[in-house]
Design an enzyme around this catalytic site. Structure first.
Site, PDB file in Angstrom:
ATOM      1  CD  GLU A  89     -41.389   4.077  47.831  1.00 59.43           C
ATOM      2  OE1 GLU A  89     -42.324   4.854  48.125  1.00 59.43           O
ATOM      3  OE2 GLU A  89     -40.823   4.064  46.725  1.00 59.43           O
ATOM      4  CB  CYS A 323     -46.385   3.824  46.571  1.00 64.28           C
ATOM      5  SG  CYS A 323     -47.036   3.717  48.220  1.00 64.28           S
TER       6      CYS A 323
END
Length: 344
Positions: A89, A323
């Protein structure tokens, strides 16, 4: 792929350092290889020009955006697919920043972190790290790169430092705007001062108690918080950049008056900024975020006591994209999600 491997390929085609710099600069700044005042045919050797289509195709294949999730605060979370199918990510931050990932998964195992739930799956190569910046720059200006996404940068130090070196030279990012985030590792304090590009440093503190830190960060190096702050202070004074201490606020755990006094004791007079970010409560985790009023009171108290403190929100909260969450949803759509240490 590592950046050094790409440099070797360029040299094999007859590139000199000035040719390498041009090719890497244009790639790292998301510009076409035909860009610039000097045309390739007027600057690059014929053998390098002939190899450029294949080389640039390989660079473009390092990473692609599988999905993009814009948020109301101006941020956007990107699920990035690397060659081989693994995903990481990246976060496009407000005010021209991007947060990048340095590992697929993580071995530290912070209890409030989704990324480490499956452990470390693989390292992200230096070229793959820069490729995340390139994807961001293709979408918006980028003046700051934060190494705070998935993974522990200290556990992938060679690749991260190689990416930092390129971004701080050919990539045109100011050195203080390259922020290396870590739970604390002796190798960081040994290696970072030696580089030509010295990034700013963010240290995940989360508590002033050694026993609680060992509980929350079970596989982090056993740094006493006072010793970690001492190492950070040495680096801050040597580079001229304040240390950014990260503190994810967990209700009833590290939002106590005892912790406030501990922060004052550790950070008074230090060249430092305390970034406090309330945890995003998720069912089943056992952790809750304190009220905004409590968080604001803590920040105000620290500032009154001479500790520069900032109360922040995690970027992209409204898209439920801490995250590790986007990756977890992609890999296992039915799995419950947990918000991790937020990105500054």
């Amino acid at each position: 792929m590592r950046i050094d491997h790409f440099r070797e390929r360029l040299r094999a085609h007859g590139a000199k350092p000035c040719h390498e710099f041009r090719v890497l600069r244009l790639w790292a700044t998301a510009q076409d290889q035909g860009s610039g005042r000097r045309k390739p045919e007027d600057f690059l050797p014929a053998s390098v020009r002939a190899a450029l289509p294949e080389l640039t195709a390989d660079l473009a294949a390092l990473a692609r955006v599988r999905s993009e999730h814009p948020a109301d605060d101006g941020s956007a979370r990107l699920l990035v697919e690397l060659a081989g199918g693994h995903t990481v990510e990246s976060v496009l931050l407000p005010r021209d920043g991007v947060c990048v990932s340095t590992q697929v998964g993580c071995a530290v195992g912070c209890l409030f972190c989704m990324t480490g739930r499956d452990g470390l799956l693989r390292q992200v190569g230096s070229a793959e790290i820069v490729a995340q910046v390139v994807l961001a720059r293709a979408r918006r200006p980028v003046k700051k790169v934060v190494f705070m996404g998935m993974g522990e940068p200290a556990h992938n130090l060679d690749n991260v430092l190689e990416a930092i070196d390129l971004l701080g030279t050919a990539g045109g990012i100011g050195h203080k705007n390259l922020v290396f985030s870590t739970v604390g590792d002796p190798r960081v304090f040994e290696r970072l001062p030696l580089g030509a590009v010295k990034p700013a440093l963010a240290l995940s503190l989360h508590t002033t108690r050694a026993d609680l830190r060992a509980e929350l960060l079970p596989r982090a190096p056993r740094f006493d918080p006072a010793d970690l702050v001492a190492e950070g202070e040495r680096y801050a004074r040597a580079t001229g950049y304040p240390i950014q201490y990260q503190w994810t606020l967990l209700e009833g755990i590290n939002d106590t008056d005892e912790e406030l006094e501990g922060m004052v004791r550790l950070l008074s007079g230090k060249y430092a900024i305390m970034n406090m970010i309330p945890y995003n409560t998720t069912e089943g985790t056992g952790y809750r975020r304190p009220s905004w009023e409590r968080a604001a009171a803590m920040s105000n108290y620290l500032n009154r006591r001479g500790v520069l403190a900032r109360l922040r929100q995690s970027a992209g909260q409204d898209v439920d994209g801490g995250c590790g969450q986007l990756r977890a949803r992609s890999a296992k759509p039915a799995r419950a999600t947990i918000v991790i240490q937020p990105v500054a």
